[in-house]
Design a protein around this motif. Structure first.
Motif, short mmCIF file in Angstrom:
data_model
loop_
_atom_site.label_atom_id
_atom_site.label_comp_id
_atom_site.label_asym_id
_atom_site.label_seq_id
_atom_site.Cartn_x
_atom_site.Cartn_y
_atom_site.Cartn_z
N GLU A 176 0.87 -0.98 0.27
CA GLU A 176 0.10 0.04 0.00
C GLU A 176 0.77 1.21 -0.05
O GLU A 176 1.86 1.17 0.62
CB GLU A 176 -0.95 -0.01 1.10
CG GLU A 176 -0.32 0.00 2.53
CD GLU A 176 -1.22 -0.32 3.56
OE1 GLU A 176 -0.82 0.30 4.75
OE2 GLU A 176 -2.35 -0.35 3.42
N PRO A 177 0.34 2.35 -0.59
CA PRO A 177 1.09 3.62 -0.61
C PRO A 177 1.68 3.83 0.72
O PRO A 177 0.92 3.96 1.77
CB PRO A 177 0.14 4.41 -0.86
CG PRO A 177 -0.81 3.95 -1.60
CD PRO A 177 -0.87 2.61 -1.12
N ARG A 209 1.67 1.69 -14.39
CA ARG A 209 0.58 0.74 -13.85
C ARG A 209 0.86 0.29 -12.49
O ARG A 209 -0.27 -0.03 -11.50
CB ARG A 209 0.68 -0.37 -14.63
CG ARG A 209 -0.08 -1.44 -14.24
CD ARG A 209 -0.30 -2.54 -15.10
NE ARG A 209 -1.52 -1.97 -16.37
CZ ARG A 209 -2.02 -2.90 -17.20
NH1 ARG A 209 -1.77 -4.24 -17.43
NH2 ARG A 209 -2.94 -2.44 -18.09
N GLU A 210 2.02 0.06 -11.95
CA GLU A 210 2.19 -0.59 -10.61
C GLU A 210 1.64 0.45 -9.49
O GLU A 210 1.26 0.12 -8.45
CB GLU A 210 3.74 -1.11 -10.36
CG GLU A 210 3.96 -2.31 -11.17
CD GLU A 210 5.14 -3.13 -10.77
OE1 GLU A 210 5.29 -2.97 -9.55
OE2 GLU A 210 5.58 -3.74 -11.29
N VAL A 211 1.93 1.52 -9.79
CA VAL A 211 1.76 2.80 -9.02
C VAL A 211 0.21 3.13 -8.89
O VAL A 211 -0.48 3.15 -7.77
CB VAL A 211 2.61 4.20 -9.12
CG1 VAL A 211 1.95 5.49 -8.43
CG2 VAL A 211 4.10 3.86 -8.96
N VAL A 212 -0.45 3.25 -10.12
CA VAL A 212 -1.91 3.38 -10.06
C VAL A 212 -2.57 2.08 -9.27
O VAL A 212 -3.42 2.22 -8.74
CB VAL A 212 -2.35 3.50 -11.72
CG1 VAL A 212 -3.86 3.31 -11.70
CG2 VAL A 212 -1.83 4.84 -12.28
N GLU A 213 -2.16 0.97 -9.64
CA GLU A 213 -2.93 -0.23 -8.99
C GLU A 213 -2.76 -0.15 -7.35
O GLU A 213 -3.35 -0.82 -6.67
CB GLU A 213 -2.25 -1.49 -9.61
CG GLU A 213 -2.82 -1.72 -11.04
CD GLU A 213 -2.33 -3.01 -11.74
OE1 GLU A 213 -1.27 -3.75 -11.34
OE2 GLU A 213 -2.83 -3.39 -12.72
N LEU A 214 -1.37 0.20 -7.07
CA LEU A 214 -1.13 0.34 -5.69
C LEU A 214 -2.03 1.46 -4.88
O LEU A 214 -2.40 1.11 -3.74
CB LEU A 214 0.24 0.88 -5.40
CG LEU A 214 0.79 0.69 -4.14
CD1 LEU A 214 0.99 -0.66 -3.49
CD2 LEU A 214 2.40 1.27 -4.14
N HIS A 215 -2.56 2.35 -5.83
CA HIS A 215 -3.64 3.16 -5.15
C HIS A 215 -5.01 2.73 -5.39
O HIS A 215 -6.04 3.71 -5.31
CB HIS A 215 -3.37 4.61 -5.93
CG HIS A 215 -2.25 5.34 -5.25
ND1 HIS A 215 -1.00 5.07 -5.65
CD2 HIS A 215 -1.88 6.33 -4.46
CE1 HIS A 215 -0.25 5.70 -4.86
NE2 HIS A 215 -0.72 6.72 -4.06
N GLY A 216 -5.27 1.43 -5.78
CA GLY A 216 -6.44 0.92 -6.03
C GLY A 216 -7.19 1.41 -7.48
O GLY A 216 -8.29 1.27 -7.68
N GLY A 217 -6.25 1.97 -8.53
CA GLY A 217 -6.76 2.17 -9.78
C GLY A 217 -6.48 1.37 -10.89
O GLY A 217 -5.90 0.31 -10.47
#
Length: 284
Positions: free
Chosen positions: A139-140, A262-270
């Motif tokens: 998680e962030p 992609r990995e950062v966006v998915e880490l934020h639930g997007g």
């Protein structure tokens, strides 16, 4: 009669125990093989009890381990190749610079190539470290309130010189939106998207940046006038080290930018996706 019943019961217990122990022994041997990275010769135990369920779970686990092993080896191969290529260029051009009769114009050209390859190595190492750190978190790490429109304007301002050097027209349509996330990681997303837009948009082209704040989601779109991506490659461009074609490979990118996105966006639930504009170019 008592002895006969006891003997039959003893034989039945032995038979039942063997039926239980044999598949467990097979699974134990298979576990040893998997520990040696041998993912073949898996036991095929077809039963409708807990042991059968254990066997099915074991096979699914091994398939996942095999897939991860292939990905790991491919990743190591890609990293080695991407480090080796600029290093060989630096070595080769450094040797050419040692020639005493080299014209100044050629010497300057070779020095520029060495400088560009050194920057490419630095970018590759920096993005690999970032990907490694992202892989290790679930998680962030630094959740805070982020003004997305303000952050986007700041990143666009940072890339203004790059857009102006190619005569690229930038249009913005940004709704005001506040989001809770990791400010530093989200900034990396916008930097990578804008870096790609600058890289692949032709001189005099256009980049369109939009932020739409809805009741349930925030949608950020970056579109450019680049050559576009074939439909069957749009998902793969988010793979590490993947480059869609030779033209993109020659641009000197690391092939890691969109993986970070992609990995950062998915880490934020997007979610992160790519499409094509009707007139060509990309939308990410």
């Amino acid at each position: 009669m008592f002895v006969s019943i006891a003997l039959i019961g003893f034989i039945a217990v032995l038979y039942t125990a063997k039926k239980l122990i044999d598949p467990l022994t097979e699974l134990t041997e298979a576990t040893r093989r998997v520990a040696q990275e041998r993912f073949t010769e898996l036991p095929d135990i077809r039963r409708n009890d807990e042991i059968g369920q254990l066997s099915d779970s074991f096979r699914r686990m091994v398939r996942k381990l095999e897939e991860n092993d292939r990905s790991r080896k491919a990743f190591i191969s890609d990293v080695s190749h991407d480090f080796q290529s600029p290093l060989l260029n630096i070595k080769g051009y450094a040797e050419l610079l040692g020639k005493p009769d080299l014209p100044d114009s050629i010497r300057e050209e070779y020095s520029g190539i060495i400088r560009d390859e050194a920057v490419r190595l630095s970018d590759l190492a920096r993005q690999l470290l970032l990907l490694t750190s992202i892989d290790q978190i679930t998680e962030p790490p630094e959740i805070g309130t982020v003004d997305l429109a303000g952050q986007l304007r700041e990143v666009i301002r940072k890339y203004r010189w790059a857009f102006e050097s190619k005569g690229i027209y930038v249009s913005m349509e940004l709704d005001e939106a506040v989001y809770r996330g990791d400010r530093e990681l989200l900034e990396k997303v916008w930097e990578n998207l804008l870096s790609n837009a600058v890289k692949y948009t032709p001189d005099g082209g256009e980049v369109d940046i939009r932020l739409e704040a809805g009741p349930e989601a925030v949608i950020i779109t970056v579109e450019d006038d680049g050559p576009g991506i074939a439909p069957d490659e749009r998902e793969r461009i988010f793979d590490r080290f993947y480059r869609a074609d030779e033209a993109r490979s020659r641009e000197g990118g690391t092939g890691l930018g969109l993986s970070i996105v992609r990995e950062v966006v998915e880490l934020h639930g997007g979610t992160a996706a790519a499409g094509s504009r009707p007139s060509g170019g990309e939308a990410a």
